[in-house]
Design an enzyme around this catalytic site. Structure first.
Site, PDB file in Angstrom:
ATOM      1  N   ALA A   7       0.855  -1.282   0.012  1.00 40.38           N
ATOM      2  CA  ALA A   7       0.017  -0.085   0.068  1.00 40.38           C
ATOM      3  C   ALA A   7       0.927   1.258  -0.014  1.00 40.38           C
ATOM      4  CB  ALA A   7      -0.932  -0.002   1.243  1.00 40.38           C
ATOM      5  N   GLY A   8       1.839   0.997   0.764  1.00 43.23           N
ATOM      6  CA  GLY A   8       2.796   2.466   0.925  1.00 43.23           C
ATOM      7  C   GLY A   8       3.681   2.618  -0.570  1.00 43.23           C
TER       8      GLY A   8
END
Ligand code: RIB
Length: 304
Positions: free
Chosen positions: A240-241
């Protein structure tokens, strides 16, 4: 000049097992299904830049001469990332061992393998590139050498300081955009102080802090920005990052305002939590735009 992004960083094959909970120290848990996925922060961010659309994306990464490299290279090719591959004679392709819990959290251990063989001499000629995006899964001296050369050549240097490490001031001095999460920010600034005070203390023109489900905030030209997170039911937060970093870099390279870029990257990152795996979960621009049109949210600036 059309934007062209060079990502320099790691490529890993992720070995993923799902379990009810992530084991604590000394604990064994019985997991369920096991899968491998193309991953590595560098490769994931290159895929995220490319899928964000409109920007030609290259990846400089090192691989071993083994079977683990092929699925990563196939995934990069499918995403239309142009690969500058360094082949290591002495190390295997990087691997990551990931446990994903039923609450979508993960614990990751990386065996860096060939990623540590990416050296200052491997940087290609920088003519034609406008942005360099890096993370910290390759040697720090390589990151510093690339950042300095890119800065001297007039590229925008974007650094995702993950995983958390102590950074030499020379690296921050060669960085235009720093992207960190709250843990990495505390590692850089030391404990204490609000997020706003911590981002103020960093001598980098633009600092962006990801705040998980809360969204993200940024500091640029003396102004603070805040973007709320989108409400989702996450399945797997792996990458996600990375999705955020790639989508943000791509949006900024395309000339979007910081508010627009934060919103786009936050939405891309939310979508990446809905699908298992790293590169397999990174959404295409159209999917992000559809999601954004379904989740009309206002951007606003406030003190984080
Ligand atoms: O950020 C997620 C990535 O971290 C995984 O794909 C894993 O390979 C590690 O690099």
């Amino acid at each position: 000049m059309s934007p062209v992004i060079l990502v320099a960083g790691s490529a890993n094959l992720d070995f993923v097992v799902r379990a009810h909970d992530i084991p604590g120290p000394g604990e064994t848990v019985l997991g369920r299904d096991f899968q491998t996925f193309p991953g590595g922060k560098g490769a994931n961010q290159a895929v995220a830049c490319a899928r964000a659309g409109g920007v030609s994306t290259h990846l400089l990464a090192a691989f071993g001469k083994d079977a683990f490299a092929a699925p990563i290279e196939t995934s990069l090719r499918d995403a239309k990332v142009i690969l500058h591959a360094v082949r290591s004679d002495q190390s295997p392709t990087g691997t990551a061992f990931i446990c994903v819990s039923d609450t979508a959290e993960n614990a990751i251990t990386v065996a860096p393998g060939a990623n540590v063989d990416l050296a200052p001499a491997h940087l290609p000629a920088l003519d034609g590139f406008t942005h360099l995006l890096m993370q910290l899964e390759i040697p720090l001296e390589t990151v510093l050498a690339y950042a300095r050369q890119a800065q001297a050549a007039g590229l925008q240097v974007v650094l995702n300081a993950a995983p958390a490490r102590h950074l030499p001031p020379e690296l921050l001095a060669a960085t235009d955009v720093l992207i960190v999460n709250a843990v990495e920010l505390a590692q850089l600034c030391g404990p204490g102080g609000s997020v706003a005070q911590q981002v103020e203390s960093l001598a980098v023109p633009m600092v962006v802090v990801t705040l998980g489900a809360e969204g993200c905030c940024a500091r640029h030209k003396g102004k603070l920005y805040f973007q709320d997170g989108f409400k989702i039911l996450p399945v797997d937060t792996t990458a996600a990052g990375d999705t955020f970093c790639g989508a943000l870099t791509s949006a900024l390279a395309l000339g979007q305002s910081l508010e627009q870029a934060l919103r786009f990257a936050t939405a891309a990152s939310a979508l990446a939590c809905l699908v298992p795996g790293a590169q397999s979960s990174i959404p295409a621009r159209l999917d992000v735009e559809t999601f954004l049109s379904e989740h009309l949210q206002s951007d606003h600036s406030k003190t984080p």
